[in-house]
Scaffold this motif. Structure first.
Motif, PDB file in Angstrom:
ATOM      1  N   TRP A   1       0.937  -1.190  -0.242  1.00 46.70           N
ATOM      2  CA  TRP A   1       0.070   0.020  -0.090  1.00 46.70           C
ATOM      3  C   TRP A   1       0.865   1.133  -0.105  1.00 46.70           C
ATOM      4  O   TRP A   1       1.969   1.196   0.598  1.00 46.70           O
ATOM      5  CB  TRP A   1      -0.811  -0.096   1.380  1.00 46.70           C
ATOM      6  CG  TRP A   1      -2.134  -0.789   1.050  1.00 46.70           C
ATOM      7  CD1 TRP A   1      -2.059  -2.137   0.265  1.00 46.70           C
ATOM      8  CD2 TRP A   1      -3.417  -0.986   1.815  1.00 46.70           C
ATOM      9  NE1 TRP A   1      -3.295  -2.560   0.406  1.00 46.70           N
ATOM     10  CE2 TRP A   1      -3.977  -1.951   1.180  1.00 46.70           C
ATOM     11  CE3 TRP A   1      -3.791  -0.102   2.661  1.00 46.70           C
ATOM     12  CZ2 TRP A   1      -5.517  -2.283   1.922  1.00 46.70           C
ATOM     13  CZ3 TRP A   1      -5.151  -0.568   3.174  1.00 46.70           C
ATOM     14  CH2 TRP A   1      -5.797  -1.424   2.915  1.00 46.70           C
ATOM     15  N   LEU A   2       0.419   2.249  -0.622  1.00 52.13           N
ATOM     16  CA  LEU A   2       1.014   3.672  -0.810  1.00 52.13           C
ATOM     17  C   LEU A   2       0.987   4.498   0.396  1.00 52.13           C
ATOM     18  O   LEU A   2       1.671   5.309   0.776  1.00 52.13           O
ATOM     19  CB  LEU A   2       0.774   4.234  -1.957  1.00 52.13           C
ATOM     20  CG  LEU A   2       0.991   3.559  -3.175  1.00 52.13           C
ATOM     21  CD1 LEU A   2       0.464   4.148  -4.756  1.00 52.13           C
ATOM     22  CD2 LEU A   2       2.526   3.409  -3.160  1.00 52.13           C
ATOM     23  N   ARG A   3       0.019   4.421   1.349  1.00 50.53           N
ATOM     24  CA  ARG A   3      -0.376   5.068   2.283  1.00 50.53           C
ATOM     25  C   ARG A   3       0.878   5.063   3.457  1.00 50.53           C
ATOM     26  O   ARG A   3       1.137   3.814   3.641  1.00 50.53           O
ATOM     27  CB  ARG A   3      -1.616   4.892   3.076  1.00 50.53           C
ATOM     28  CG  ARG A   3      -2.022   3.758   3.527  1.00 50.53           C
ATOM     29  CD  ARG A   3      -3.475   3.638   4.272  1.00 50.53           C
ATOM     30  NE  ARG A   3      -3.621   4.767   5.104  1.00 50.53           N
ATOM     31  CZ  ARG A   3      -4.736   4.980   5.858  1.00 50.53           C
ATOM     32  NH1 ARG A   3      -5.739   4.290   5.528  1.00 50.53           N
ATOM     33  NH2 ARG A   3      -4.814   5.667   7.051  1.00 50.53           N
ATOM     34  N   LEU A   4       1.432   5.978   4.073  1.00 49.57           N
ATOM     35  CA  LEU A   4       2.414   5.946   5.052  1.00 49.57           C
ATOM     36  C   LEU A   4       2.032   6.551   6.233  1.00 49.57           C
ATOM     37  O   LEU A   4       3.026   7.043   7.033  1.00 49.57           O
ATOM     38  CB  LEU A   4       3.507   6.642   4.626  1.00 49.57           C
ATOM     39  CG  LEU A   4       4.619   5.547   3.351  1.00 49.57           C
ATOM     40  CD1 LEU A   4       5.345   6.397   2.404  1.00 49.57           C
ATOM     41  CD2 LEU A   4       5.386   4.417   4.023  1.00 49.57           C
ATOM     42  N   ASP A   5       0.804   6.930   6.580  1.00 49.39           N
ATOM     43  CA  ASP A   5       0.283   7.705   7.812  1.00 49.39           C
ATOM     44  C   ASP A   5      -0.028   6.856   8.866  1.00 49.39           C
ATOM     45  O   ASP A   5      -0.257   7.463  10.008  1.00 49.39           O
ATOM     46  CB  ASP A   5      -0.772   8.479   7.416  1.00 49.39           C
ATOM     47  CG  ASP A   5      -2.081   7.700   6.928  1.00 49.39           C
ATOM     48  OD1 ASP A   5      -1.679   6.514   6.279  1.00 49.39           O
ATOM     49  OD2 ASP A   5      -3.140   7.956   7.294  1.00 49.39           O
ATOM     50  N   LEU A   6       0.193   5.366   8.960  1.00 47.86           N
ATOM     51  CA  LEU A   6      -0.003   4.710  10.245  1.00 47.86           C
ATOM     52  C   LEU A   6       1.049   4.302  10.926  1.00 47.86           C
ATOM     53  O   LEU A   6       1.899   3.871  10.376  1.00 47.86           O
ATOM     54  CB  LEU A   6      -0.994   3.509   9.652  1.00 47.86           C
ATOM     55  CG  LEU A   6      -2.378   3.853   8.952  1.00 47.86           C
ATOM     56  CD1 LEU A   6      -3.027   2.471   8.386  1.00 47.86           C
ATOM     57  CD2 LEU A   6      -3.205   4.567   9.999  1.00 47.86           C
ATOM     58  N   PRO A   7       0.971   4.542  12.274  1.00 47.68           N
ATOM     59  CA  PRO A   7       2.055   3.819  13.145  1.00 47.68           C
ATOM     60  C   PRO A   7       1.936   2.317  13.130  1.00 47.68           C
ATOM     61  O   PRO A   7       0.934   1.971  12.794  1.00 47.68           O
ATOM     62  CB  PRO A   7       1.668   4.454  14.363  1.00 47.68           C
ATOM     63  CG  PRO A   7       0.090   4.583  14.487  1.00 47.68           C
ATOM     64  CD  PRO A   7      -0.166   5.091  12.854  1.00 47.68           C
ATOM     65  N   PRO A   8       3.034   1.438  13.648  1.00 44.79           N
ATOM     66  CA  PRO A   8       2.834   0.193  14.253  1.00 44.79           C
ATOM     67  C   PRO A   8       1.549  -0.104  14.868  1.00 44.79           C
ATOM     68  O   PRO A   8       1.299   0.797  15.911  1.00 44.79           O
ATOM     69  CB  PRO A   8       4.064  -0.113  14.758  1.00 44.79           C
ATOM     70  CG  PRO A   8       5.166   1.012  14.486  1.00 44.79           C
ATOM     71  CD  PRO A   8       4.258   2.248  14.442  1.00 44.79           C
ATOM     72  N   MET A   9       0.846  -0.868  14.484  1.00 41.46           N
ATOM     73  CA  MET A   9      -0.356  -1.233  15.229  1.00 41.46           C
ATOM     74  C   MET A   9      -0.576  -2.753  15.544  1.00 41.46           C
ATOM     75  O   MET A   9       0.379  -3.608  15.024  1.00 41.46           O
ATOM     76  CB  MET A   9      -1.557  -1.362  14.135  1.00 41.46           C
ATOM     77  CG  MET A   9      -1.857   0.417  13.536  1.00 41.46           C
ATOM     78  SD  MET A   9      -2.870   0.266  12.271  1.00 41.46           S
ATOM     79  CE  MET A   9      -4.452   0.200  13.087  1.00 41.46           C
ATOM     80  N   GLY A  10      -1.318  -3.236  16.288  1.00 39.08           N
ATOM     81  CA  GLY A  10      -1.899  -4.652  16.705  1.00 39.08           C
ATOM     82  C   GLY A  10      -2.303  -5.152  15.471  1.00 39.08           C
ATOM     83  O   GLY A  10      -2.937  -4.912  14.341  1.00 39.08           O
ATOM     84  N   ARG A  11      -1.964  -6.585  15.375  1.00 34.57           N
ATOM     85  CA  ARG A  11      -2.617  -7.480  14.309  1.00 34.57           C
ATOM     86  C   ARG A  11      -4.148  -7.332  14.077  1.00 34.57           C
ATOM     87  O   ARG A  11      -4.537  -7.345  12.742  1.00 34.57           O
ATOM     88  CB  ARG A  11      -2.192  -8.744  14.516  1.00 34.57           C
ATOM     89  CG  ARG A  11      -0.474  -9.152  14.659  1.00 34.57           C
ATOM     90  CD  ARG A  11      -0.151 -10.517  14.700  1.00 34.57           C
ATOM     91  NE  ARG A  11       1.184 -10.547  14.873  1.00 34.57           N
ATOM     92  CZ  ARG A  11       1.914 -11.456  14.955  1.00 34.57           C
ATOM     93  NH1 ARG A  11       1.315 -12.754  15.087  1.00 34.57           N
ATOM     94  NH2 ARG A  11       3.381 -11.536  15.138  1.00 34.57           N
TER      95      ARG A  11
END
Length: 304
Positions: free
Chosen positions: A131-141
């Motif tokens: 995916w091209l979006r880069l706005d999310l921090p590390p998240m739970g599964r």
């Protein structure tokens, strides 16, 4: 005339009696989506990207430096070890560049083969969507199960949207600069945006191939790895950066991908050109998929 009529009648009768050829299990998406895990043994891609399978696939770890795998419940995070190494190195380079966390989408099923939904290719363990979006921090599964793509193309103008930035462009450039990558499919408007930028070395642009859809992700495809005699390579791409007439023709005819509503049940996919050697891969002994921490036990997804 009587003889001619008799022969015609006989041909028609023979056609009615001819039974349709049965579809082997290894040619159907149902069979490949149902296998419980990869086959044992050395990794071998067999056949072509859109008609094949993979023996000895490996899973990409659900998270690592610079990346996290999304929608793990789909059980499509498998590929050839070279693909696993490529994506992990890609994540490290994304992190080192300070771009954020890359979201790894569909790779392949545990033994490759045709998928019941979403892709015609991704069958031999050498394809991956990022995916091209880069706005999310590390998240739970569990939190990575239901995410929305950001679409970076304005189809009225056939240009990228205001959300497209240097970070997206740099991430695409990082992926395309890896020598193991054969090509990357992106929307024609994204290819145009990459062509219009000033790059110290424009050689990587040749790998960016315009393709309809692909407006929220890039589709990375590796070359056949060394020691893969049954892997069918694609034809070489034309010389040059691909920023000329071919791209213009794509811009004139581009259209968004067809998106189905939640709960859509596609017809099972049949790929008659899957090599017969994949029968052995489908029926081979193997490992089982593990349950995923932080979410319900993993099941084989049959719909998008």
């Amino acid at each position: 005339m009587a003889v001619s009529v008799s022969l015609s009648a006989g041909s028609a009768e023979a056609a009615r009696k001819k039974k349709p050829q049965p579809i082997p299990a290894y040619a159907t998406s149902v069979a490949w989506a149902a296998v419980p895990g990869p086959s044992l043994g050395a990794a071998q891609p067999i056949g072509g990207y859109a008609a094949g399978c993979i023996a000895g696939a490996r899973p990409l770890p659900p998270e690592g430096v610079g990346y996290q795998v999304i929608r793990l419940s789909r059980q499509r995070n498998y590929g050839h070890p070279v693909l696993i190494d490529t994506l992990r190195e890609f994540g490290r380079r994304v992190a080192a560049a300070g771009l954020g966390t890359a979201l790894i989408g569909d790779m392949g099923q545990a033994r490759g083969g045709p998928m019941p939904s979403g892709h015609a290719s991704h069958q031999i363990g050498l394809d991956a969507d990022v995916w091209l979006r880069l706005d999310l921090p590390p998240m739970g599964r569990a939190g990575r199960e239901r995410l929305d793509e950001i679409k970076y193309v304005d189809y009225d103008r056939m240009r990228v949207t205001a959300d497209w930035s240097d970070r997206q462009a740099r991430m695409v450039q990082i992926a395309a600069s890896d020598p193991r990558v054969a090509r990357i499919f992106v929307n024609p408007a994204i290819k145009l945006a990459m062509c219009q930028r000033s790059w110290p070395d424009r050689g990587f642009l040749n790998k960016l191939r315009p393709w309809n859809g692909h407006d929220g992700h890039m589709h990375i495809r590796l070359s056949c790895p060394p020691g893969s005699p049954q892997c069918e390579a694609q034809a070489a791409q034309p010389d040059g950066d691909g920023c000329g007439e071919e791209l213009i023709s794509w811009l004139d005819s581009a259209s968004p991908a067809i998106e189905h509503p939640p709960g859509h049940q596609p017809e099972p996919r049949v790929v008659r050109k899957v090599p017969a050697a994949c029968r052995t891969v489908l029926n081979a002994a193997g490992t089982r998929m593990a349950s995923l921490p932080e979410s319900a036990p993993a099941t084989v997804a049959t719909t998008r």
